[in-house]
Design a protein around this motif. Sequence first.
Motif, short mmCIF file in Angstrom:
data_model
loop_
_atom_site.label_atom_id
_atom_site.label_comp_id
_atom_site.label_asym_id
_atom_site.label_seq_id
_atom_site.Cartn_x
_atom_site.Cartn_y
_atom_site.Cartn_z
N VAL A 94 39.13 13.84 60.48
CA VAL A 94 38.12 13.83 59.43
C VAL A 94 36.90 13.10 59.96
CG1 VAL A 94 37.55 13.05 57.11
CG2 VAL A 94 39.87 13.86 57.61
N TYR A 95 35.77 13.78 60.03
CA TYR A 95 34.55 13.17 60.58
C TYR A 95 33.70 12.59 59.44
CZ TYR A 95 35.34 14.83 65.31
OH TYR A 95 35.86 15.02 66.56
N ILE A 96 33.43 11.29 59.55
CA ILE A 96 32.57 10.60 58.59
C ILE A 96 31.23 10.34 59.26
CG2 ILE A 96 32.25 8.51 57.22
CD1 ILE A 96 35.27 8.37 56.92
N ASN A 97 30.16 10.79 58.63
CA ASN A 97 28.81 10.61 59.16
C ASN A 97 28.17 9.39 58.51
OD1 ASN A 97 28.89 13.08 60.72
ND2 ASN A 97 28.71 14.16 58.79
N ILE A 98 27.75 8.45 59.34
CA ILE A 98 27.21 7.19 58.85
C ILE A 98 25.76 7.04 59.29
CG2 ILE A 98 27.40 4.66 58.93
CD1 ILE A 98 30.38 5.01 59.39
N MET A 102 17.50 1.76 60.55
CA MET A 102 16.84 1.54 61.83
C MET A 102 16.54 0.07 62.07
SD MET A 102 15.59 3.61 64.35
CE MET A 102 14.98 5.12 63.63
N SER A 103 16.00 -0.62 61.07
CA SER A 103 15.61 -2.02 61.24
C SER A 103 16.80 -2.97 61.19
CB SER A 103 14.57 -2.41 60.20
OG SER A 103 14.95 -1.98 58.92
N MET A 104 17.98 -2.47 60.79
CA MET A 104 19.17 -3.29 60.78
C MET A 104 19.85 -3.28 62.14
SD MET A 104 22.63 -2.85 58.46
CE MET A 104 21.94 -3.33 56.89
N GLY A 105 19.80 -2.14 62.82
CA GLY A 105 20.43 -2.03 64.13
C GLY A 105 21.79 -1.38 64.04
N ASP A 106 22.00 -0.29 64.78
CA ASP A 106 23.27 0.43 64.69
C ASP A 106 24.38 -0.20 65.51
OD1 ASP A 106 22.13 1.03 67.12
OD2 ASP A 106 22.47 3.18 67.01
N ILE A 107 24.06 -1.16 66.38
CA ILE A 107 25.09 -1.79 67.20
C ILE A 107 26.10 -2.54 66.33
CG2 ILE A 107 23.87 -3.98 67.62
CD1 ILE A 107 24.98 -3.80 70.52
N LEU A 108 25.67 -3.02 65.17
CA LEU A 108 26.58 -3.70 64.25
C LEU A 108 27.62 -2.72 63.72
CD1 LEU A 108 23.88 -5.76 62.32
CD2 LEU A 108 25.58 -6.69 63.90
N MET A 109 27.19 -1.51 63.38
CA MET A 109 28.12 -0.49 62.90
C MET A 109 29.06 -0.04 64.01
SD MET A 109 29.34 1.17 60.44
CE MET A 109 28.16 0.67 59.18
N VAL A 128 27.47 8.29 64.09
CA VAL A 128 26.53 7.28 63.60
C VAL A 128 25.11 7.70 63.94
CG1 VAL A 128 25.82 4.86 63.71
CG2 VAL A 128 28.24 5.45 63.84
N TYR A 129 24.24 7.63 62.93
CA TYR A 129 22.83 7.99 63.10
C TYR A 129 21.96 6.79 62.77
CZ TYR A 129 24.92 12.63 62.81
OH TYR A 129 25.72 13.73 63.01
N ASN A 130 21.02 6.46 63.65
CA ASN A 130 20.10 5.35 63.44
C ASN A 130 18.87 5.91 62.71
OD1 ASN A 130 19.44 2.68 63.66
ND2 ASN A 130 18.67 2.80 65.74
N LEU A 131 18.69 5.54 61.44
CA LEU A 131 17.70 6.21 60.60
C LEU A 131 16.79 5.22 59.88
CD1 LEU A 131 20.19 8.72 58.92
CD2 LEU A 131 18.53 9.30 60.70
N GLU A 132 15.57 5.64 59.60
CA GLU A 132 14.68 4.86 58.74
C GLU A 132 15.10 5.12 57.29
OE1 GLU A 132 12.17 2.74 56.86
OE2 GLU A 132 11.63 4.84 56.56
N ALA A 148 25.79 5.23 53.95
CA ALA A 148 24.58 4.59 54.47
C ALA A 148 24.82 3.09 54.54
CB ALA A 148 23.38 4.89 53.59
N SER A 149 24.53 2.50 55.70
CA SER A 149 24.59 1.05 55.87
C SER A 149 23.15 0.54 55.90
CB SER A 149 25.30 0.70 57.19
OG SER A 149 25.29 -0.69 57.41
N THR A 150 22.78 -0.25 54.89
CA THR A 150 21.36 -0.56 54.74
C THR A 150 21.13 -1.85 53.98
OG1 THR A 150 19.27 0.30 53.82
CG2 THR A 150 21.27 0.82 52.61
N PHE A 151 19.97 -2.46 54.23
CA PHE A 151 19.46 -3.47 53.31
C PHE A 151 19.01 -2.71 52.06
CE2 PHE A 151 17.93 -5.45 57.46
CZ PHE A 151 19.05 -6.27 57.58
N LEU A 152 19.35 -3.21 50.88
CA LEU A 152 18.89 -2.56 49.66
C LEU A 152 17.59 -3.23 49.24
CD1 LEU A 152 19.86 -0.22 48.00
CD2 LEU A 152 20.96 -1.81 46.44
N LEU A 153 16.48 -2.68 49.75
CA LEU A 153 15.17 -3.27 49.54
C LEU A 153 14.60 -2.84 48.19
CD1 LEU A 153 13.83 -2.60 53.14
CD2 LEU A 153 14.93 -4.66 52.27
#
Length: 298
Positions: A94-98, A102-109, A128-132, A148-153
């Motif tokens: 099962v492929y999960i797309n995350i 971009m400003s958080m950095g995908d290396i953490l994921m 994993v996609y590094n996105l704005e 989506a892994s993000t700051f909730l601004l």
Amino acid sequence: MQERPSIQQLENFIIYGKVRNFATAAHRANITQSAFSFQMKKLEEMLNIQLITRSNRGSDLTREGEFFLQKIIPIIDELDEAIDELQKFAGKAVYINIGALMSMGDILMNRHISYFKQHNDNNICFNVYNLEAKSMLKKLDSGQIDIASTFLLPQMHADGCEKKLFCKDEFVYYAPCLDLTQDKITADIIQRYPLVTHSPDYFMTNSLEDYFVKLKIHPHIDARLSTPYAIIHYCKHNKVATLISKRLLQELGITNDYYELLEPLNFSSYLLYKHENPKIKSMEIFVDYILDLYQQNR
């Protein structure tokens, strides 16, 4: 035998039931509004029951439509879960797309996924996609990414999404080429030295500008770069500074040359996803793992 609605018709009716607007529902279903309206009309004709009222003032569910919506939501959810479990039973991945902000950095994921794969179901794979932020929310809404892994601004709108807070990110003043002796960085110091920051159209840029307004300063921006990695590299070779996530620096093995801010700058980090996603069971296994991981490390 009476003709039955298609799965697509039922899924789109559920989408309408959640937003109560044809234009918004069509956008979420990724079809034209006319095609969406035609589908709902065909559904009503097939059932011989009006599900949606329509007028110049808008539309809404009828009493029968409300009843039908509550009945079919758990049916579609169970079907999605059955398909997900069948894939696992058959040994298919099962492929999960995350999407990682971009400003958080995908290396953490990347680290989270590595740990997860070592200790959990290996039939779950990741892209994993590094996105704005704007692009990421659009892809989440259309189903192109699952989580989506993000700051909730403040400027971000994530309506219709499940929002799971997993950590608080502290921002620090990173300045490896500046000779500083202060324990904490004041507004005067931020004003004194040039900064390197994110591209102008990033949501993070707006949030940092709000911080500067709060401090009543107008720092000189030496460069605006596209990724936190480019920003860190630029700081290593120029007499500039940046405001960046302490967690990201530490993940990159950087344990010095950064300073706490006298006026704290923190952002809440969230995982966003949609319950109607057919991969929801696999997604929640991963989400729960991340939440447990950060809970243990508090």
